[in-house]
Scaffold this active site. Sequence first.
Site, PDB file in Angstrom:
ATOM      1  N   HIS A 124      68.304 -31.928 -27.979  1.00  0.00           N
ATOM      2  CA  HIS A 124      66.898 -31.775 -28.068  1.00  0.00           C
ATOM      3  C   HIS A 124      66.467 -31.031 -29.057  1.00  0.00           C
ATOM      4  O   HIS A 124      67.297 -30.069 -29.341  1.00  0.00           O
ATOM      5  CB  HIS A 124      66.177 -31.421 -26.479  1.00  0.00           C
ATOM      6  CG  HIS A 124      64.748 -31.454 -26.680  1.00  0.00           C
ATOM      7  ND1 HIS A 124      63.875 -30.513 -26.954  1.00  0.00           N
ATOM      8  CD2 HIS A 124      63.799 -32.165 -25.874  1.00  0.00           C
ATOM      9  CE1 HIS A 124      62.605 -30.587 -26.933  1.00  0.00           C
ATOM     10  NE2 HIS A 124      62.675 -31.508 -26.204  1.00  0.00           N
ATOM     11  N   ASP A 141      72.225 -25.944 -22.485  1.00  0.00           N
ATOM     12  CA  ASP A 141      70.914 -26.195 -22.245  1.00  0.00           C
ATOM     13  C   ASP A 141      70.847 -27.055 -20.852  1.00  0.00           C
ATOM     14  O   ASP A 141      71.189 -28.259 -21.059  1.00  0.00           O
ATOM     15  CB  ASP A 141      70.326 -27.051 -23.502  1.00  0.00           C
ATOM     16  CG  ASP A 141      68.812 -27.349 -23.223  1.00  0.00           C
ATOM     17  OD1 ASP A 141      68.409 -27.186 -21.941  1.00  0.00           O
ATOM     18  OD2 ASP A 141      68.216 -28.107 -24.119  1.00  0.00           O
ATOM     19  N   GLN A 166      67.731 -30.812 -18.359  1.00  0.00           N
ATOM     20  CA  GLN A 166      67.901 -32.080 -17.736  1.00  0.00           C
ATOM     21  C   GLN A 166      68.923 -31.995 -16.714  1.00  0.00           C
ATOM     22  O   GLN A 166      68.954 -32.947 -15.864  1.00  0.00           O
ATOM     23  CB  GLN A 166      68.208 -33.127 -18.698  1.00  0.00           C
ATOM     24  CG  GLN A 166      67.139 -33.294 -19.918  1.00  0.00           C
ATOM     25  CD  GLN A 166      65.703 -33.925 -19.092  1.00  0.00           C
ATOM     26  OE1 GLN A 166      65.530 -34.355 -17.962  1.00  0.00           O
ATOM     27  NE2 GLN A 166      64.644 -33.927 -19.972  1.00  0.00           N
ATOM     28  N   LYS A 217      60.766 -28.987 -14.924  1.00  0.00           N
ATOM     29  CA  LYS A 217      61.456 -30.233 -14.759  1.00  0.00           C
ATOM     30  C   LYS A 217      62.409 -29.979 -13.320  1.00  0.00           C
ATOM     31  O   LYS A 217      63.169 -30.894 -12.953  1.00  0.00           O
ATOM     32  CB  LYS A 217      62.592 -30.327 -15.578  1.00  0.00           C
ATOM     33  CG  LYS A 217      61.918 -30.458 -16.997  1.00  0.00           C
ATOM     34  CD  LYS A 217      62.879 -30.923 -18.315  1.00  0.00           C
ATOM     35  CE  LYS A 217      62.376 -30.555 -19.689  1.00  0.00           C
ATOM     36  NZ  LYS A 217      61.309 -31.699 -20.200  1.00  0.00           N
ATOM     37  N   CYS A 230      62.122 -36.099 -28.927  1.00  0.00           N
ATOM     38  CA  CYS A 230      62.560 -34.885 -29.538  1.00  0.00           C
ATOM     39  C   CYS A 230      64.272 -34.874 -29.814  1.00  0.00           C
ATOM     40  O   CYS A 230      64.778 -33.710 -29.655  1.00  0.00           O
ATOM     41  CB  CYS A 230      62.152 -33.608 -28.710  1.00  0.00           C
ATOM     42  SG  CYS A 230      60.446 -33.593 -28.538  1.00  0.00           S
TER      43      CYS A 230
HETATM   44  N1  7TS Z   1      66.101 -29.251 -23.725  1.00  0.00           N
HETATM   45  C1  7TS Z   1      66.360 -30.529 -23.288  1.00  0.00           C
HETATM   46  C2  7TS Z   1      67.548 -31.205 -22.702  1.00  0.00           C
HETATM   47  C3  7TS Z   1      65.002 -31.179 -22.848  1.00  0.00           C
HETATM   48  O1  7TS Z   1      64.994 -32.500 -22.201  1.00  0.00           O
HETATM   49  C4  7TS Z   1      63.690 -30.372 -23.145  1.00  0.00           C
HETATM   50  C5  7TS Z   1      62.311 -31.136 -22.590  1.00  0.00           C
HETATM   51  C6  7TS Z   1      63.562 -29.186 -23.602  1.00  0.00           C
HETATM   52  C7  7TS Z   1      64.918 -28.564 -23.793  1.00  0.00           C
HETATM   53  C8  7TS Z   1      62.536 -28.426 -23.799  1.00  0.00           C
HETATM   54  O2  7TS Z   1      62.029 -28.089 -22.478  1.00  0.00           O
HETATM   55  P1  7TS Z   1      60.646 -27.368 -22.383  1.00  0.00           P
HETATM   56  O3  7TS Z   1      60.165 -27.219 -20.907  1.00  0.00           O
HETATM   57  O4  7TS Z   1      60.880 -26.085 -23.023  1.00  0.00           O
HETATM   58  O5  7TS Z   1      59.566 -27.936 -23.172  1.00  0.00           O
HETATM   59  N2  7TS Z   1      62.498 -32.570 -22.697  1.00  0.00           N
HETATM   60  C9  7TS Z   1      61.577 -33.437 -22.800  1.00  0.00           C
HETATM   61  C10 7TS Z   1      61.629 -34.739 -22.636  1.00  0.00           C
HETATM   62  O6  7TS Z   1      62.624 -35.451 -22.601  1.00  0.00           O
HETATM   63  N3  7TS Z   1      60.451 -35.321 -22.616  1.00  0.00           N
HETATM   64  O7  7TS Z   1      59.521 -34.434 -22.696  1.00  0.00           O
HETATM   65  C11 7TS Z   1      60.285 -33.235 -22.679  1.00  0.00           C
END
Ligand code: 7TS
Length: 415
Positions: free
Chosen positions: A132, A209, A212, A235, A373
Amino acid sequence: MNRPAALSRVIFDAAALRRDFPILQQSVNGSPLVYLDNAATTQKPEAVIEAISNYYRHDNANVHRGAHTLSDRATVAFESARENVAHFINSPRSNQVIWVRGATEAINLVAHSWGRNTLNPGDKILVSYLEHHANIVPWQLAAAATGAEVVPIPITEGGDINLDALAGLLDEKVKLVAVNHVSNALGSINPVAEIARMVHAVGAKLLVDGAQAIAHMTVDVQAMGCDFYVFSGHKLFGPTGIGVLWGREALLDNMPPYMGGGEMIDTVSFTGSTWNTLPFKFEAGTPNIAGAIGLSAAIDYLADIDLAAAAAHEVALLQQSISLAADVEGLRRIGAPAHSVGIFSFVLDGVHPSDLGMLLDQQGIAVRTGHHCTQPLMAHYQVPGTVRASYSLYNTADDVERLFAGIHKAKRLFG
Ligand code: 7TS
Protein backbone atom coordinates in the site's frame (compact mmCIF):
# COMPACT_ATOMS: atom_id res chain seq x y z
CA MET A 1 -11.02 -8.58 29.41
CA ASN A 2 -11.25 -11.74 27.35
CA ARG A 3 -14.35 -13.79 28.03
CA PRO A 4 -14.17 -17.42 29.12
CA ALA A 5 -13.78 -19.92 26.31
CA ALA A 6 -17.02 -21.63 27.35
CA LEU A 7 -18.94 -18.71 25.85
CA SER A 8 -17.24 -19.06 22.45
CA ARG A 9 -19.49 -19.43 19.44
CA VAL A 10 -18.33 -22.96 18.85
CA ILE A 11 -20.30 -23.25 15.65
CA PHE A 12 -19.34 -20.43 13.32
CA ASP A 13 -22.51 -18.81 12.00
CA ALA A 14 -22.01 -15.79 9.73
CA ALA A 15 -25.74 -15.07 9.46
CA ALA A 16 -26.00 -14.92 13.27
CA LEU A 17 -22.93 -12.69 13.57
CA ARG A 18 -24.41 -10.36 11.00
CA ARG A 19 -27.18 -9.51 13.45
CA ASP A 20 -24.56 -8.02 15.79
CA PHE A 21 -23.87 -5.26 13.24
CA PRO A 22 -26.72 -2.70 13.17
CA ILE A 23 -25.49 -0.96 9.99
CA LEU A 24 -25.97 -4.16 7.97
CA GLN A 25 -29.70 -4.22 8.73
CA GLN A 26 -30.59 -1.61 6.12
CA SER A 27 -31.50 -1.25 2.49
CA VAL A 28 -29.37 0.87 0.17
CA ASN A 29 -30.81 2.12 -3.10
CA GLY A 30 -33.83 -0.12 -2.58
CA SER A 31 -32.01 -3.40 -1.91
CA PRO A 32 -30.75 -5.00 1.31
CA LEU A 33 -27.16 -3.84 1.81
CA VAL A 34 -24.40 -6.23 0.73
CA TYR A 35 -21.22 -4.80 2.23
CA LEU A 36 -18.13 -6.15 0.45
CA ASP A 37 -15.66 -3.34 1.18
CA ASN A 38 -14.20 -4.76 4.38
CA ALA A 39 -10.57 -4.22 3.35
CA ALA A 40 -11.30 -0.49 3.33
CA THR A 41 -13.02 -0.58 6.71
CA THR A 42 -15.04 -3.11 8.66
CA GLN A 43 -18.42 -2.44 10.22
CA LYS A 44 -18.82 -2.12 13.99
CA PRO A 45 -20.71 -4.53 16.23
CA GLU A 46 -23.23 -3.21 18.76
CA ALA A 47 -20.71 -4.01 21.55
CA VAL A 48 -18.18 -1.53 20.13
CA ILE A 49 -20.76 1.19 19.55
CA GLU A 50 -22.02 0.69 23.13
CA ALA A 51 -18.52 0.81 24.64
CA ILE A 52 -17.79 4.15 22.97
CA SER A 53 -21.20 5.55 23.89
CA ASN A 54 -20.88 4.39 27.52
CA TYR A 55 -17.47 5.95 27.83
CA TYR A 56 -18.77 9.34 26.70
CA ARG A 57 -21.94 8.99 28.80
CA HIS A 58 -20.25 7.99 32.05
CA ASP A 59 -16.46 8.24 32.18
CA ASN A 60 -15.21 10.92 29.79
CA ALA A 61 -12.19 12.82 31.17
CA ASN A 62 -8.59 13.38 30.18
CA VAL A 63 -6.17 10.57 31.01
CA HIS A 64 -3.02 10.46 33.16
CA ARG A 65 -3.98 13.68 34.89
CA GLY A 66 -5.62 11.80 37.75
CA ALA A 67 -6.88 14.50 40.12
CA HIS A 68 -10.46 13.18 40.08
CA THR A 69 -12.56 10.06 39.79
CA LEU A 70 -13.58 10.37 36.14
CA SER A 71 -9.97 10.92 35.12
CA ASP A 72 -8.98 7.81 37.07
CA ARG A 73 -11.74 5.80 35.38
CA ALA A 74 -10.76 7.05 31.90
CA THR A 75 -7.09 6.27 32.60
CA VAL A 76 -7.86 2.75 33.82
CA ALA A 77 -10.02 2.04 30.76
CA PHE A 78 -7.43 3.51 28.39
CA GLU A 79 -4.53 1.58 29.90
CA SER A 80 -6.58 -1.64 30.14
CA ALA A 81 -7.21 -1.27 26.41
CA ARG A 82 -3.45 -1.18 25.88
CA GLU A 83 -3.07 -4.36 27.97
CA ASN A 84 -5.81 -6.00 25.93
CA VAL A 85 -4.04 -5.18 22.64
CA ALA A 86 -0.71 -6.43 24.07
CA HIS A 87 -2.35 -9.73 25.00
CA PHE A 88 -4.11 -9.94 21.61
CA ILE A 89 -0.83 -9.77 19.64
CA ASN A 90 1.26 -11.56 22.32
CA SER A 91 3.50 -8.60 23.07
CA PRO A 92 5.99 -9.33 25.88
CA ARG A 93 5.06 -6.03 27.56
CA SER A 94 2.25 -3.52 27.12
CA ASN A 95 4.67 -0.54 26.94
CA GLN A 96 5.59 -1.81 23.47
CA VAL A 97 2.06 -0.95 22.28
CA ILE A 98 2.06 2.67 21.06
CA TRP A 99 -1.30 4.27 20.27
CA VAL A 100 -1.38 6.02 16.91
CA ARG A 101 -4.15 7.07 14.50
CA GLY A 102 -3.70 4.03 12.29
CA ALA A 103 -1.29 1.99 10.18
CA THR A 104 -0.33 5.04 8.14
CA GLU A 105 0.74 7.05 11.16
CA ALA A 106 2.57 4.05 12.65
CA ILE A 107 4.70 3.58 9.52
CA ASN A 108 5.40 7.31 9.30
CA LEU A 109 6.46 7.27 12.95
CA VAL A 110 9.00 4.50 12.33
CA ALA A 111 10.22 5.96 9.02
CA HIS A 112 10.71 9.34 10.65
CA SER A 113 12.01 8.45 14.09
CA TRP A 114 13.93 5.22 13.37
CA GLY A 115 14.60 5.85 9.68
CA ARG A 116 16.06 9.34 9.80
CA ASN A 117 18.26 8.47 12.76
CA THR A 118 19.54 5.16 11.40
CA LEU A 119 19.82 5.44 7.63
CA ASN A 120 22.93 6.73 5.87
CA PRO A 121 23.76 7.44 2.23
CA GLY A 122 23.98 4.16 0.32
CA ASP A 123 21.78 2.22 2.76
CA LYS A 124 18.83 0.32 1.30
CA ILE A 125 15.21 -0.13 2.34
CA LEU A 126 13.47 -3.03 0.60
CA VAL A 127 9.74 -2.64 -0.05
CA SER A 128 7.63 -5.16 -1.98
CA TYR A 129 5.52 -4.52 -5.08
CA LEU A 130 2.49 -5.56 -3.01
CA GLU A 131 2.66 -2.58 -0.68
CA HIS A 132 0.00 0.00 0.00
CA HIS A 133 1.26 3.55 -0.60
CA ALA A 134 1.35 3.94 3.20
CA ASN A 135 4.24 1.44 3.22
CA ILE A 136 6.07 3.03 0.28
CA VAL A 137 5.89 6.81 0.50
CA PRO A 138 7.12 7.22 4.12
CA TRP A 139 10.24 5.22 3.13
CA GLN A 140 10.75 7.40 0.07
CA LEU A 141 10.59 10.47 2.33
CA ALA A 142 13.08 8.92 4.78
CA ALA A 143 15.35 7.94 1.87
CA ALA A 144 15.23 11.47 0.43
CA ALA A 145 16.17 12.90 3.83
CA THR A 146 19.09 10.51 4.44
CA GLY A 147 20.52 9.53 1.06
CA ALA A 148 19.29 5.96 1.44
CA GLU A 149 17.60 4.14 -1.43
CA VAL A 150 14.21 2.38 -1.68
CA VAL A 151 14.50 -0.86 -3.66
CA PRO A 152 11.40 -2.83 -4.75
CA ILE A 153 11.11 -6.56 -4.01
CA PRO A 154 9.70 -8.40 -7.07
CA ILE A 155 6.59 -10.56 -6.82
CA THR A 156 5.55 -13.72 -8.65
CA GLU A 157 2.92 -13.77 -11.42
CA GLY A 158 0.35 -14.97 -8.88
CA GLY A 159 1.05 -12.06 -6.55
CA ASP A 160 3.29 -13.52 -3.85
CA ILE A 161 6.56 -12.01 -2.68
CA ASN A 162 9.34 -13.66 -4.70
CA LEU A 163 11.50 -15.07 -1.90
CA ASP A 164 14.38 -15.97 -4.24
CA ALA A 165 14.47 -12.40 -5.49
CA LEU A 166 14.35 -11.15 -1.90
CA ALA A 167 17.28 -13.40 -0.98
CA GLY A 168 19.21 -11.96 -3.93
CA LEU A 169 18.56 -8.39 -2.74
CA LEU A 170 19.53 -8.91 0.89
CA ASP A 171 23.04 -7.72 1.72
CA GLU A 172 24.70 -5.67 4.45
CA LYS A 173 23.55 -2.40 2.85
CA VAL A 174 19.93 -3.31 3.60
CA LYS A 175 18.85 -1.73 6.89
CA LEU A 176 15.12 -2.39 6.78
CA VAL A 177 12.58 -4.51 4.91
CA ALA A 178 8.95 -3.36 4.88
CA VAL A 179 6.27 -5.80 3.73
CA ASN A 180 2.62 -6.32 4.41
CA HIS A 181 1.34 -9.40 6.21
CA VAL A 182 -1.60 -9.52 3.80
CA SER A 183 -1.99 -7.58 0.54
CA ASN A 184 -5.00 -5.26 0.44
CA ALA A 185 -5.36 -5.51 -3.35
CA LEU A 186 -4.87 -9.27 -3.92
CA GLY A 187 -5.28 -10.85 -0.48
CA SER A 188 -1.86 -12.60 -0.59
CA ILE A 189 -0.71 -13.86 2.80
CA ASN A 190 3.03 -13.33 3.06
CA PRO A 191 5.35 -15.75 4.92
CA VAL A 192 6.48 -13.06 7.37
CA ALA A 193 8.16 -15.42 9.87
CA GLU A 194 10.35 -16.81 7.09
CA ILE A 195 11.02 -13.30 5.81
CA ALA A 196 12.02 -12.24 9.37
CA ARG A 197 14.66 -14.99 9.47
CA MET A 198 16.03 -13.96 6.06
CA VAL A 199 16.11 -10.27 6.99
CA HIS A 200 17.77 -10.83 10.35
CA ALA A 201 20.48 -12.98 8.76
CA VAL A 202 21.91 -9.80 7.18
CA GLY A 203 21.36 -7.72 10.32
CA ALA A 204 18.43 -5.70 8.93
CA LYS A 205 15.09 -4.92 10.63
CA LEU A 206 11.63 -6.05 9.48
CA LEU A 207 8.51 -3.90 9.61
CA VAL A 208 5.28 -5.81 8.95
CA ASP A 209 2.20 -3.85 7.89
CA GLY A 210 -0.60 -5.88 9.45
CA ALA A 211 -3.49 -3.63 8.38
CA GLN A 212 -5.13 -6.40 6.34
CA ALA A 213 -4.08 -9.35 8.47
CA ILE A 214 -5.24 -8.39 11.92
CA ALA A 215 -8.94 -9.23 11.35
CA HIS A 216 -8.26 -12.55 9.61
CA MET A 217 -5.67 -14.47 11.61
CA THR A 218 -4.05 -14.80 14.99
CA VAL A 219 -1.13 -12.41 15.15
CA ASP A 220 1.73 -13.34 17.48
CA VAL A 221 4.51 -10.78 17.17
CA GLN A 222 6.97 -12.94 19.12
CA ALA A 223 6.42 -16.07 17.03
CA MET A 224 6.58 -13.95 13.85
CA GLY A 225 9.91 -12.42 14.89
CA CYS A 226 9.30 -9.02 13.28
CA ASP A 227 10.80 -5.81 14.69
CA PHE A 228 7.78 -3.56 14.11
CA TYR A 229 4.12 -4.50 13.50
CA VAL A 230 1.41 -1.96 12.67
CA PHE A 231 -2.35 -2.03 12.23
CA SER A 232 -5.48 0.14 12.25
CA GLY A 233 -8.38 -0.40 14.64
CA HIS A 234 -11.03 0.33 12.02
CA LYS A 235 -10.16 -2.75 9.97
CA LEU A 236 -10.63 -4.85 13.14
CA PHE A 237 -14.27 -3.86 13.84
CA GLY A 238 -13.05 -0.94 15.98
CA PRO A 239 -13.42 2.80 15.39
CA THR A 240 -11.44 4.98 12.97
CA GLY A 241 -8.67 7.21 14.30
CA ILE A 242 -7.02 4.59 16.50
CA GLY A 243 -4.26 2.16 15.61
CA VAL A 244 -1.20 0.46 16.98
CA LEU A 245 2.53 0.55 16.50
CA TRP A 246 4.18 -2.43 18.14
CA GLY A 247 7.97 -2.51 18.34
CA ARG A 248 10.80 -4.31 20.06
CA GLU A 249 11.46 -2.50 23.32
CA ALA A 250 15.20 -1.94 22.70
CA LEU A 251 14.44 -0.34 19.32
CA LEU A 252 11.65 1.89 20.63
CA ASP A 253 13.81 2.91 23.61
CA ASN A 254 16.56 4.15 21.30
CA MET A 255 14.25 6.05 18.96
CA PRO A 256 13.77 9.81 19.43
CA PRO A 257 10.23 11.23 19.80
CA TYR A 258 8.17 11.68 16.64
CA MET A 259 6.06 14.57 17.91
CA GLY A 260 6.66 16.94 20.81
CA GLY A 261 4.07 18.18 23.29
CA GLY A 262 2.32 17.22 26.48
CA GLU A 263 2.53 13.69 27.90
CA MET A 264 5.69 12.70 26.01
CA ILE A 265 8.12 14.63 28.24
CA ASP A 266 9.77 13.97 31.56
CA THR A 267 11.02 17.53 32.16
CA VAL A 268 10.88 20.69 30.07
CA SER A 269 13.10 23.75 30.45
CA PHE A 270 14.51 26.33 28.09
CA THR A 271 17.89 24.68 28.36
CA GLY A 272 16.45 21.41 27.08
CA SER A 273 13.80 18.78 27.66
CA THR A 274 13.91 15.09 28.55
CA TRP A 275 11.58 12.35 27.40
CA ASN A 276 9.04 10.21 29.15
CA THR A 277 9.40 6.43 29.18
CA LEU A 278 7.64 4.05 26.74
CA PRO A 279 4.96 4.14 25.51
CA PHE A 280 4.32 7.79 26.43
CA LYS A 281 7.43 9.11 24.65
CA PHE A 282 5.53 8.56 21.39
CA GLU A 283 2.11 9.75 22.54
CA ALA A 284 2.20 13.56 22.51
CA GLY A 285 -1.08 15.31 23.24
CA THR A 286 -4.46 14.06 24.39
CA PRO A 287 -4.89 10.62 22.84
CA ASN A 288 -7.94 9.03 21.23
CA ILE A 289 -9.28 7.62 24.50
CA ALA A 290 -12.68 6.56 23.18
CA GLY A 291 -10.97 5.02 20.17
CA ALA A 292 -8.72 2.85 22.35
CA ILE A 293 -11.73 1.77 24.42
CA GLY A 294 -13.70 0.97 21.25
CA LEU A 295 -10.81 -1.06 19.84
CA SER A 296 -10.53 -2.97 23.09
CA ALA A 297 -14.26 -3.75 22.90
CA ALA A 298 -13.73 -5.06 19.36
CA ILE A 299 -10.99 -7.39 20.63
CA ASP A 300 -13.36 -8.59 23.39
CA TYR A 301 -16.05 -9.17 20.76
CA LEU A 302 -13.66 -11.32 18.72
CA ALA A 303 -12.74 -13.37 21.79
CA ASP A 304 -16.17 -15.00 21.45
CA ILE A 305 -15.58 -16.01 17.83
CA ASP A 306 -13.55 -18.85 16.38
CA LEU A 307 -11.21 -16.77 14.20
CA ALA A 308 -9.83 -19.77 12.32
CA ALA A 309 -13.39 -20.78 11.37
CA ALA A 310 -14.11 -17.18 10.34
CA ALA A 311 -11.02 -17.13 8.11
CA ALA A 312 -11.99 -20.48 6.54
CA HIS A 313 -15.49 -19.11 5.93
CA GLU A 314 -14.06 -16.03 4.17
CA VAL A 315 -11.82 -18.22 1.99
CA ALA A 316 -14.88 -20.34 1.11
CA LEU A 317 -16.58 -17.13 -0.10
CA LEU A 318 -13.48 -16.44 -2.23
CA GLN A 319 -13.66 -19.98 -3.69
CA GLN A 320 -17.35 -19.46 -4.42
CA SER A 321 -16.44 -16.20 -6.21
CA ILE A 322 -13.76 -17.92 -8.29
CA SER A 323 -16.17 -20.63 -9.41
CA LEU A 324 -19.02 -18.19 -10.20
CA ALA A 325 -16.51 -16.02 -12.10
CA ALA A 326 -15.81 -18.91 -14.49
CA ASP A 327 -19.33 -18.33 -15.92
CA VAL A 328 -18.78 -14.62 -16.56
CA GLU A 329 -17.27 -14.08 -19.97
CA GLY A 330 -14.54 -11.46 -19.97
CA LEU A 331 -14.01 -11.51 -16.20
CA ARG A 332 -10.35 -11.82 -15.24
CA ARG A 333 -9.19 -12.26 -11.68
CA ILE A 334 -6.10 -10.20 -10.89
CA GLY A 335 -3.54 -12.24 -9.00
CA ALA A 336 -3.82 -15.80 -7.75
CA PRO A 337 -1.74 -15.93 -4.57
CA ALA A 338 -0.69 -19.28 -3.12
CA HIS A 339 -2.28 -18.37 0.22
CA SER A 340 -4.89 -15.70 0.48
CA VAL A 341 -7.57 -14.14 2.66
CA GLY A 342 -11.06 -13.59 1.24
CA ILE A 343 -10.26 -10.85 -1.26
CA PHE A 344 -11.43 -11.14 -4.88
CA SER A 345 -9.95 -8.54 -7.24
CA PHE A 346 -10.99 -8.57 -10.88
CA VAL A 347 -11.51 -6.67 -14.12
CA LEU A 348 -14.31 -7.11 -16.63
CA ASP A 349 -13.69 -6.66 -20.36
CA GLY A 350 -15.38 -3.58 -21.75
CA VAL A 351 -16.56 -2.22 -18.40
CA HIS A 352 -14.49 0.31 -16.47
CA PRO A 353 -14.09 -0.70 -12.81
CA SER A 354 -15.68 2.52 -11.56
CA ASP A 355 -18.72 2.05 -13.86
CA LEU A 356 -19.17 -1.49 -12.56
CA GLY A 357 -18.81 -0.23 -8.99
CA MET A 358 -21.54 2.35 -9.61
CA LEU A 359 -23.91 -0.22 -11.13
CA LEU A 360 -23.34 -2.54 -8.19
CA ASP A 361 -23.97 0.31 -5.76
CA GLN A 362 -27.31 0.96 -7.44
CA GLN A 363 -28.18 -2.62 -6.45
CA GLY A 364 -27.10 -2.08 -2.84
CA ILE A 365 -23.73 -3.84 -3.27
CA ALA A 366 -20.70 -2.00 -1.87
CA VAL A 367 -17.31 -2.84 -3.41
CA ARG A 368 -14.18 -0.80 -3.87
CA THR A 369 -12.89 0.12 -7.31
CA GLY A 370 -9.66 1.76 -8.43
CA HIS A 371 -5.98 1.29 -7.67
CA HIS A 372 -6.50 0.58 -3.96
CA CYS A 373 -3.49 2.82 -3.12
CA THR A 374 -1.23 0.24 -4.78
CA GLN A 375 -0.21 1.94 -8.03
CA PRO A 376 3.09 0.01 -8.44
CA LEU A 377 1.12 -3.25 -8.13
CA MET A 378 -1.49 -2.10 -10.69
CA ALA A 379 1.36 -1.13 -13.05
CA HIS A 380 2.86 -4.61 -12.57
CA TYR A 381 -0.43 -6.18 -13.73
CA GLN A 382 -0.88 -3.46 -16.38
CA VAL A 383 -4.34 -2.51 -15.21
CA PRO A 384 -5.45 0.98 -14.12
CA GLY A 385 -7.43 -0.54 -11.29
CA THR A 386 -9.66 -3.42 -10.28
CA VAL A 387 -13.03 -4.11 -8.71
CA ARG A 388 -12.43 -5.59 -5.28
CA ALA A 389 -14.82 -7.62 -3.16
CA SER A 390 -13.30 -8.11 0.30
CA TYR A 391 -15.09 -10.52 2.60
CA SER A 392 -15.52 -10.42 6.36
CA LEU A 393 -16.92 -12.82 8.94
CA TYR A 394 -20.47 -11.45 8.56
CA ASN A 395 -20.66 -12.00 4.78
CA THR A 396 -22.62 -14.97 3.49
CA ALA A 397 -22.88 -17.14 0.37
CA ASP A 398 -26.00 -15.13 -0.43
CA ASP A 399 -23.88 -11.93 -0.56
CA VAL A 400 -21.60 -13.56 -3.14
CA GLU A 401 -24.67 -14.67 -5.19
CA ARG A 402 -25.93 -11.07 -5.08
CA LEU A 403 -22.52 -9.79 -6.26
CA PHE A 404 -22.53 -12.09 -9.29
CA ALA A 405 -26.16 -11.39 -10.11
CA GLY A 406 -25.12 -7.73 -10.07
CA ILE A 407 -22.15 -8.38 -12.36
CA HIS A 408 -24.38 -10.25 -14.84
CA LYS A 409 -26.89 -7.40 -14.81
CA ALA A 410 -24.10 -4.86 -15.42
CA LYS A 411 -22.85 -6.95 -18.36
CA ARG A 412 -26.34 -6.95 -19.89
CA LEU A 413 -26.56 -3.17 -19.49
CA PHE A 414 -23.18 -2.67 -21.15
CA GLY A 415 -24.27 -5.08 -23.90
N1 7TS B 1 -1.62 -0.81 4.79
C1 7TS B 1 -2.49 -1.61 4.15
C2 7TS B 1 -2.06 -2.99 3.74
C3 7TS B 1 -3.79 -1.16 3.92
O1 7TS B 1 -4.64 -1.96 3.29
C4 7TS B 1 -4.17 0.13 4.34
C5 7TS B 1 -5.53 0.70 4.03
C6 7TS B 1 -3.23 0.91 5.01
C7 7TS B 1 -1.96 0.40 5.22
C8 7TS B 1 -3.57 2.26 5.55
O2 7TS B 1 -4.44 2.14 6.63
P1 7TS B 1 -5.02 3.44 7.36
O3 7TS B 1 -6.01 2.89 8.33
O4 7TS B 1 -3.86 4.11 8.03
O5 7TS B 1 -5.64 4.27 6.29
N2 7TS B 1 -6.19 0.07 2.96
C9 7TS B 1 -7.32 0.48 2.36
C10 7TS B 1 -7.93 -0.24 1.33
O6 7TS B 1 -7.50 -1.29 0.86
N3 7TS B 1 -9.03 0.42 0.92
O7 7TS B 1 -9.16 1.51 1.68
C11 7TS B 1 -8.11 1.57 2.58
